[in-house]
Design an enzyme around this catalytic site. Structure first.
Site, PDB file in Angstrom:
ATOM      1  N   GLU A 222       0.819  -1.224   0.000  1.00  0.00           N
ATOM      2  CA  GLU A 222       0.000   0.000   0.000  1.00  0.00           C
ATOM      3  C   GLU A 222       0.853   1.275   0.000  1.00  0.00           C
ATOM      4  OE1 GLU A 222      -3.025  -0.171   3.051  1.00  0.00           O
ATOM      5  OE2 GLU A 222      -4.271  -1.465   1.819  1.00  0.00           O
TER       6      GLU A 222
ATOM      7  N   GLU B 239      -6.576  -7.959  -0.382  1.00  0.00           N
ATOM      8  CA  GLU B 239      -7.043  -8.043   1.010  1.00  0.00           C
ATOM      9  C   GLU B 239      -8.533  -7.732   1.002  1.00  0.00           C
ATOM     10  OE1 GLU B 239      -4.871  -5.301   3.504  1.00  0.00           O
ATOM     11  OE2 GLU B 239      -2.936  -5.957   2.754  1.00  0.00           O
TER      12      GLU B 239
HETATM   13  C1  GAL Z   1      -4.284  -2.587   4.964  1.00  0.00           C
HETATM   14  C2  GAL Z   1      -2.871  -3.094   5.101  1.00  0.00           C
HETATM   15  C3  GAL Z   1      -2.769  -4.309   6.001  1.00  0.00           C
HETATM   16  C4  GAL Z   1      -3.594  -4.112   7.237  1.00  0.00           C
HETATM   17  C5  GAL Z   1      -5.020  -3.837   6.838  1.00  0.00           C
HETATM   18  C6  GAL Z   1      -5.936  -3.656   8.013  1.00  0.00           C
HETATM   19  O1  GAL Z   1      -4.242  -1.226   4.777  1.00  0.00           O
HETATM   20  O2  GAL Z   1      -2.332  -3.418   3.831  1.00  0.00           O
HETATM   21  O3  GAL Z   1      -1.421  -4.516   6.335  1.00  0.00           O
HETATM   22  O4  GAL Z   1      -3.065  -3.066   7.977  1.00  0.00           O
HETATM   23  O5  GAL Z   1      -5.066  -2.658   6.081  1.00  0.00           O
HETATM   24  O6  GAL Z   1      -7.257  -3.475   7.582  1.00  0.00           O
END
Ligand code: GAL
Length: 627
Positions: A119, A291
Site C-alpha cells: 500500500e 485483502e
Molecule cells: C491494509 C494493510 C494491512 C492491514 C489492513 C488492516 O491497509 O495493507 O497490512 O493493515 O489494512 O485493515
C-alpha cells in the site's frame, strides 16, 4: 486453508526484521520452510517484499531516510511506512534486501507471484518533504525544463516575485504562508508520483531477473489519488487492491448519517465496485483483491461486524467485476501489535471465525464464473489522477472534491444496471455509446484525439478543460481545447456553499446544482437554465457540457435519459440492489439490511439464489438457452 478452497497465501510483506535481523546478516530459512509447507499443501504463495517496514537498525544507520510530513516533521519509527521514496540510500537498501530475498526463494516452486512493498502512500506517506526529496525534485525539474528561464516561464514566476536564478534555489511547496504557486505544486505532485514509480521499478527489475516466470503486483488502496496509479501499475503484471467495505463507509467523507446507518453492515453499494472497475483498468483487465475484510476491522471511527453472508457477497461481487482472485486479510487475528481488533478468518487461537463458513461456500460457487469473460462495458468513465491533484491544489470551493464527483457519476450509471468501464485519458473510447467525463481540468492532447475518434455521446462535468498543463487558465478560456467540440466559453465561476445550492429547470422538473456553477457565453441555446437565467447545460452534436456540478437527481435523470436515448439497456432496480454482467451471467446483489423481491427475471436460468433476495443475498442468472 486447502480445505476451505483457498489457493493462494501471501507472506512476508512486513518481515524485514526477520529477513535481516542484523545489517547484511540474512535469514530466509523460516520462509523456505513455510514455502515447502505451502507446496506440500497444494497451495501457492505471493511473497511480499518487506520495504514498507524498514527495521530500526536501518533507520538508525541513515536517519535521513525518514519521510517529512507537510509541516516538516519527521515520521517517527514505531509503526510502518516511515520511509521516503526518493532517498537514494534507502533505495539501495531495498535493492539489497529484494535481491537477497529473490535469490533465496525466487525460484521456489511455491512462489506464484510477488507483491512489491505494501500500500504505497498508506497513512498519507506518498508525499514527503525531506532534504532527499528536495535534491531529487531539483534534478527532476532540471530534466523537465532544461533551463531555469523555461521553468520561470512555465510556472509564470513573475507573479509575487517568485522567479528563480538557478534550479538549486527551488524549494518544496510546503510551509508557505499562503498557497504555493499552483504550477509548482502540480509539478511537485507529478514528481512525487514519479518517485513511487521509480522506487517500485528498482524492485520490479530485480524480481524479473532473479525470479523469472512469476507475476508481480502491488496492493493499491481505495480513495487514494496521491500518485498516478495507471503509470505505477503499467510496470506490473496485474493490479491488486485492498477492499474494506465497512471501513470505507464509516470513514469516507462522502456519506450521510442515514446512509451510513442503512448500509452499516454491508457497505456502500457503489464505492467498492468503483474500485473494482478502476483497478481492472489499471491492471489492463488483470486484477485481484489482495485483502478483503473478513469481519470487523480496527481502523475506522467505528468497526461493526458485517451482516452474516457479507464476506461471501463481497467476494462474489468482485468476481462479477472480473477479479481473478479474492484474498482475505487476515488468516488469523493477531492478539498483539496495532491490529488486535482486526478480525481474521480465524480467532487468535486458530479456531475458525464466522467468515470461514462463508468462504467454504464460495469454493463451489466460484466455478460459475469459469469461462465467463468480462466484456467491454456499456459506459466509459474517465478517471484522471492529475485532475484530482489540480482540483485539490486550487479547489476554489472546499466542497469540490474530485473523487466525490467521480463516485457520483459512477453511481448514477451503476444504479441503472449499466456496466461501467473506467478509462484513463490515454484509454480507448471506441465503441462506447456513453462516455462520462467528471470534471477534468487538464485535458491532454491524447484525450482530444481519443474524443475525435470516439463515436459515443460525451458528457463533460464543469471545469473540464479549465487549466493548461502548467496550471494556467487557457488562452481561449475554459473549456480550452474542448472548444473544438463545444463552441462555448466559461467567463466566470460561482462556487457555492453546501447550504446555498442553485436550482435549475430542466424537462419540466426542478433540480439543484451544488458547489460549482459557471457562467457561459455561447451562441448555443442552453438545454437548461439556472434560476438566474444563466445556461446550465449545453449540447453540440454528440458533446454535452454541464455548467454546474449536478446534484444527485440531476445527474441521475440526465444519465438515465441519455442511456435510454442511446439504447443502453437500463434496468429498474430496487433501492440498494445492484447488478453486474460478466459474460453470459447477470448477478444481483442486495445491500439492504432487509429482503427485496426481484422482478423481470423471465427468460433466465437462475444458477444461484432466488428472486426473494435476503439481506446479503446474491442471485446469479444466465440467459436461458433456446431449447
Ligand atoms: C491494509 C494493510 C494491512 C492491514 C489492513 C488492516 O491497509 O495493507 O497490512 O493493515 O489494512 O485493515
Amino acid at each position: 486453508m486447502h480445505d476451505l478452497g483457498i489457493r493462494f497465501v501471501r507472506v512476508g510483506e512486513f518481515a524485514w526484521s526477520r529477513f535481516e535481523p542484523e545489517p547484511e546478516s540474512y535469514d530466509f530459512a523460516w520462509l523456505e520452510r513455510f514455502l515447502n509447507l505451502v507446496n506440500e499443501a497444494g497451495l501457492a504463495a505471493v511473497v511480499g517484499t518487506p520495504t514498507a517496514s524498514p527495521p530500526k537498525w536501518l533507520v538508525d544507520s541513515m536517519p535521513d531516510m525518514i519521510a517529512l510530513d507537510k509541516n516538516g516533521l519527521p515520521r517517527a519509527f514505531g509503526s510502518r511506512r516511515h520511509y521516503c521514496f526518493s532517498h537514494q540510500g534507502y533505495r539501495v537498501k531495498c535493492q539489497q534486501i529484494v535481491t537477497q530475498l529473490a535469490k533465496a526463494v525466487g525460484n521456489h516452486p511455491a512462489v506464484h507471484a510477488w507483491q512489491v512493498d505494501n500500500e504505497y502512500g498508506c497513512h498519507d506517506t506518498a508525499i514527503s518533504f525531506s532534504p532527499a526529496v528536495r535534491i531529487r525534485f531539483r534534478q527532476w525539474l532540471r530534466e523537465r525544463y532544461e533551463s531555469i528561464t523555461s521553468l520561470n516561464e512555465a510556472w509564470r514566476n513573475v507573479f509575487w516575485s517568485m522567479e528563480y536564478r538557478h534550479f538549486d534555489e527551488i524549494e518544496l511547496p510546503n510551509r508557505t504562508p499562503t498557497d504555493p504557486n499552483p504550477a509548482h505544486a502540480l509539478d511537485f505532485r507529478r514528481f512525487s508520483s514519479d518517485m513511487v514509480r521509480e522506487f517500485q521499478r528498482l524492485q520490479v527489475d530485480i524480481l524479473r531477473q532473479l525470479s523469472p516466470g512469476r507475476a508481480i503486483t502491488h496492493n493499491f488502496m481505495a480513495g487514494f489519488t496521491d500518485f498516478e496509479h495507471f503509470d505505477v501499475a503499467a510496470d506490473l503484471d496485474f493490479a491488486s487492491w485492498d477492499s474494506y467495505p465497512l471501513g470505507f463507509l464509516a470513514s469516507f467523507p462522502l456519506f450521510s448519517e442515514a446512509h451510513r446507518s442503512h448500509f452499516m453492515r454491508s457497505g456502500d453499494p457503489d464505492l467498492v465496485a468503483l474500485h473494482h472497475d478502476l483497478y481492472r483498468a489499471c491492471g489492463k483487465g488483470r486484477w485481484w483483491v489482495m485483502e478483503q475484510q473478513p469481519g470487523p476491522v480496527n481502523w475506522a471511527p467505528y468497526n461493526p461486524a458485517p451482516l452474516p453472508g457479507m464476506v461471501r457477497f463481497w467476494a462474489l461481487e468482485a468476481f462479477a467485476h472480473g477479479a481473478e482472485v479474492v484474498s482475505f486479510f487476515r488468516w488469523r487475528q493477531a492478539p498483539f501489535g496495532q491490529e488486535q481488533y482486526h478480525s481474521g478468518l480465524n480467532l487468535p487461537t486458530g479456531e475458525a471465525d464466522s467468515a470461514c463458513g462463508e468462504i467454504s461456500q464460495l469454493k463451489d460457487e466460484l466455478s460459475l464464473f469459469a469461462g465467463e469473460e468480462t466484456q467491454r462495458g456499456d459506459v466509459a468513465l474517465v478517471f484522471d489522477y492529475e485532475a484530482a491533484w489540480a482540483i485539490n491544489i486550487q479547489p476554489q470551493s472546499s466542497e469540490f472534491v474530485y473523487l466525490n464527483e467521480v463516485y457520483r457519476f459512477y453511481r448514477a450509471a451503476r444504479r441503472l444496471g449499466l456496466n461501467v468501464d473506467v478509462v484513463s485519458q490515454e484509454g480507448d473510447l471506441a465503441g462506447y455509446r456513453l462516455i462520462l467525463v467528471p470534471p477534468l481540468p487538464i485535458v491532454r492532447p491524447e484525450f482530444v484525439d481519443a474524443l475525435r475518434r470516439s463515436t459515443g455521446l460525451v458528457v463533460f462535468g464543469p471545469r473540464s478543460g479549465s487549466k493548461s498543463s502548467n496550471f494556467c487558465v487557457p488562452e481561449n478560456l475554459p473549456p480550452g481545447a474542448l472548444q473544438e467540440f463545444l463552441p462555448l466559453r466559461v467567463l466566470r465561476v460561482d462556487s457555492l456553499p453546501r447550504f446555498a445550492p442553485k436550482s435549475l429547470e430542466w424537462g419540466g422538473k426542478s433540480y439543484l446544482a451544488e458547489s460549482w456553477v459557471e457562467q457561459v457565453a455561447s451562441n448555443l441555446e442552453p438545454l437548461a437554465r439556472f434560476e438566474d437565467g444563466h445556461g446550465a447545460m449545453y449540447a453540440h452534436e454528440r458533446f454535452l457540457y454541464m455548467a454546474g456540478l449536478p446534484g444527485d437527481q440531476w445527474l441521475a435523470d440526465l444519465i438515465k435519459m441519455l442511456a435510454r436515448k442511446h439504447e443502453l439497456r437500463v434496468i429498474e432496480l430496487p433501492d440498494g440492489v445492484r447488478t453486474r454482467r460478466r459474460g453470459a451471467l447477470r448477478c444481483f446483489f442486495n445491500y439492504n439490511p432487509s429482503p427485496v423481491q426481484l422482478s423481470g427475471l423471465e427468460g433466465v436460468d437462475i444458477l444461484l439464489g432466488n428472486a426473494d433476495l435476503p439481506p446479503a443475498g446474491v442471485l446469479i442468472a444466465r440467459k436461458s438457452q433456446p431449447r
